[in-house]
Design a protein around this motif. Structure first.
Motif, PDB file in Angstrom:
ATOM      1  N   LYS A 190     -72.876 -47.108 -22.465  1.00  0.00           N
ATOM      2  CA  LYS A 190     -73.073 -45.663 -22.336  1.00  0.00           C
ATOM      3  C   LYS A 190     -74.478 -45.319 -21.863  1.00  0.00           C
ATOM      4  N   ALA A 426     -74.351 -41.439 -20.602  1.00  0.00           N
ATOM      5  CA  ALA A 426     -73.031 -41.184 -21.162  1.00  0.00           C
ATOM      6  C   ALA A 426     -73.026 -41.122 -22.679  1.00  0.00           C
ATOM      7  N   SER A 428     -75.036 -39.140 -24.197  1.00  0.00           N
ATOM      8  CA  SER A 428     -75.511 -37.786 -24.484  1.00  0.00           C
ATOM      9  C   SER A 428     -74.375 -36.904 -24.988  1.00  0.00           C
ATOM     10  N   ASN A 430     -75.216 -33.596 -24.953  1.00  0.00           N
ATOM     11  CA  ASN A 430     -75.637 -32.379 -24.273  1.00  0.00           C
ATOM     12  C   ASN A 430     -75.894 -32.653 -22.801  1.00  0.00           C
ATOM     13  N   VAL A 431     -75.655 -31.655 -21.981  1.00  0.00           N
ATOM     14  CA  VAL A 431     -76.126 -31.664 -20.602  1.00  0.00           C
ATOM     15  C   VAL A 431     -77.488 -30.967 -20.602  1.00  0.00           C
ATOM     16  N   PRO A 438     -68.601 -30.860 -23.189  1.00  0.00           N
ATOM     17  CA  PRO A 438     -67.846 -32.124 -23.150  1.00  0.00           C
ATOM     18  C   PRO A 438     -67.034 -32.330 -21.888  1.00  0.00           C
ATOM     19  N   LEU A 441     -69.452 -33.234 -19.082  1.00  0.00           N
ATOM     20  CA  LEU A 441     -69.949 -34.601 -19.286  1.00  0.00           C
ATOM     21  C   LEU A 441     -68.909 -35.638 -18.872  1.00  0.00           C
ATOM     22  N   PHE A 445     -69.403 -38.485 -15.730  1.00  0.00           N
ATOM     23  CA  PHE A 445     -69.405 -39.937 -15.909  1.00  0.00           C
ATOM     24  C   PHE A 445     -68.102 -40.596 -15.474  1.00  0.00           C
TER      25      PHE A 445
END
Length: 525
Positions: A190, A426, A428, A430-431, A438, A441, A445
């Motif tokens: 990740k 990955a 994380s 949070n952005v 979610p 995100l 990824f």
């Protein structure tokens, strides 16, 4: 200044305040003096910010912690205004942290855990603000408690004992966290899976001005079709429609020591009378407060107390202040906090507006909000089509505030602007600059390289269009080199998960009541 219980490392600006479990105990003097809390001690919910299994968290304690948290974030270089703090839920998160501490302390007592006198003494002696010439000084300690905490040593030390006891419970829970080899490998995959994106936000507030007020027919139709939503909005915002009598006030506070002699009190009263004469002579009250008030919580703002309810003040002060007309100033009044001069700037009578009286108003608000949201979504879809056609978000929505911190940019955002994130991975949650997202995100990824993400992402009340500008996949050759470091990181993450789960179980099995009105009042809502 530092919190009594500091949250985990500040990440992605203020969004980290959503983290409810606390790992590190830190203490520091807070703002005190004349607060919006009920100074009359124990009682029902009006004197408490929350009640945890029958034990109160006083409004005054919440105010001190909230002010400390703001000062802590600002001390870390985060330009957090009061409005931004409210926007991102800082008041609620501070109270949540205090509730969790109380839950942990109560759980510790049930397990026979208790901080010792020796542990309390060691912590007090290590506090630099209680020291003089590098050594703990009892007189300095008493002064800090009197001027900042408004507590006796016994009460303050009992609070410290509960906080240390809560930490003992947390330490015991976290000691059972074990990390497997597979978890370390998963973490590596990740963390090595990295990306940067450019995004633009499309918010209903950006398009609200374009929404006309509904016609009478549209309003009637909307009201009939959305009866439940209108009622739910009224119930959720009942405090707006059912308000006690309130005044907006400023104050000058001159402190008086609890053990002051009559002569010392008389001297402070003379100073207060002199300041009263200055104001009566035409001097601006806010200037007098900034120059002479001894309340660190309001001095810088010219003594501004915001909106205050009668029940939040001692009767002797409330009866005089609430009898004044706007623009008038009280004579000096003594309370246990010191001697006050209060200027009433505005008054609002008590109100109790029923649903029937405000349903058209609420329906109009919800109607315009819904239409503005539809416009925001349509504009986001249009932008996505244009970006898919070869344009970039940066070309379409150049930033007018390049280099400005994201919090300030978002606070004044009136149109979509392209925002470039830093690198994130990955692991994380949070952005950067957006917080929890979610679906976004997952899409970032799932991408294999630089590309436009082919959907509009709902986030909160708004919508996001995004482009991946950098992608990096994990490199197995580095796994052996990073394994020890990853083990430590995974261990900390597991400790957080275990502690978070434990606190949630305490909340589920216990009884927690919060006081939204007190929270809004303290936070300037």
């Amino acid at each position: 200044m530092k919190d009594a219980l500091e949250p985990r490392k500040v990440v992605v600006y203020i969004f980290i305040i959503a983290i409810a479990v606390v790992f590190t105990l830190q203490f520091g003097p807070g703002s005190s003096g004349f607060s919006a809390a009920n100074p009359n001690g124990a009682g029902a919910m009006p004197s408490a910010a929350a009640v945890v299994n029958g034990r109160e968290i006083p409004v005054l304690d919440f105010r001190r912690e909230y002010v400390n948290q703001l000062q802590y974030l600002r001390g870390q270089g985060q330009p957090v205004s009061e409005a931004t703090a409210r926007q991102f839920g800082l008041p609620q998160s501070v109270l949540e942290r205090m509730v969790n501490t109380e839950l942990l302390a109560q759980a510790a007592e049930r397990h026979g855990l208790l901080a010792s006198d020796e542990e309390i003494l060691k912590l007090l002696q290590s506090r630099t603000d209680f020291q003089k010439d590098g050594q703990f000084d009892y007189a300095t300690y008493q002064q800090i408690l009197r001027d900042y905490y408004r507590q006796t040593p016994a009460d303050f030390e009992e609070d410290i004992r509960r906080q240390l006891t809560a930490q003992k419970m947390l330490d015991m829970v976290q000691s059972g966290a074990v990390v497997s080899e597979d978890e370390i490998r998963t973490r590596f995959e990740k963390e090595g899976n990295q990306a940067r994106i450019v995004f633009a936000r499309f918010l209903p507030t950006m398009y609200a001005a374009k929404v006309p007020a509904p016609s009478a027919a549209d309003l009637a139709a909307y009201r009939q079709a959305h009866e439940k939503e209108i009622k739910d909005y009224y119930e959720a915002n009942r405090f707006v429609y059912q308000q006690p009598e309130r005044i907006r006030a400023r104050q000058v506070l001159l402190k008086v020591a609890p053990d002051a002699t009559p002569e010392a009190k008389a001297k402070v009263m003379e100073r207060a009378q002199a300041l009263f004469k200055e104001v009566e002579g035409g001097k601006d009250f806010a200037e007098v407060a900034r120059a002479s008030s001894e309340d660190p919580g309001t001095k810088a703002s010219g003594g501004d107390l915001g909106w205050v309810e009668r029940g939040n003040w001692e009767p002797a002060l409330a009866s005089v202040a609430f009898a004044l007309e706007p623009g008038k100033v009280t004579q000096p009044i003594e309370t246990k906090f010191g001697i006050h001069l209060v200027k009433v700037e505005e008054k609002k009578p008590a109100q109790d507006r029923k649903l029937e009286e405000v349903q058209d108003e609420i329906a109009t608000t919800l109607y315009k909000r819904e239409k503005a949201k539809e416009l925001a979504q349509a504009e986001a879809q249009k932008a996505l089509a244009t970006v898919k056609g070869g344009k970039t978000l940066t070309e379409l929505y150049p930033s007018e505030k390049e280099g400005q911190p994201a919090l300030l940019r978002f606070e004044t955002e009136t149109r979509p602007e392209a925002v470039q994130t830093d690198t994130f991975n990955a692991a994380s949650v949070n952005v950067p600059h957006l917080g929890p997202a979610p679906d976004l995100l997952a899409a970032v990824f799932a991408s294999k390289g630089v590309q436009v993400l082919d959907q509009v992402f709902p986030l909160g009340e708004g919508f996001i269009v995004a482009q991946v500008t950098e992608r990096q996949l994990p490199d197995d050759a580095n796994f052996a080199k990073k394994k020890d470091e990853l083990h430590k990181q995974a261990q900390k993450a597991k400790q957080y998960e275990v502690a978070d789960s434990f606190v949630k179980s305490l909340r589920k099995s216990g009884k927690v009541e919060t006081n939204p009105t007190a929270i809004d009042q303290i936070a300037g809502g």
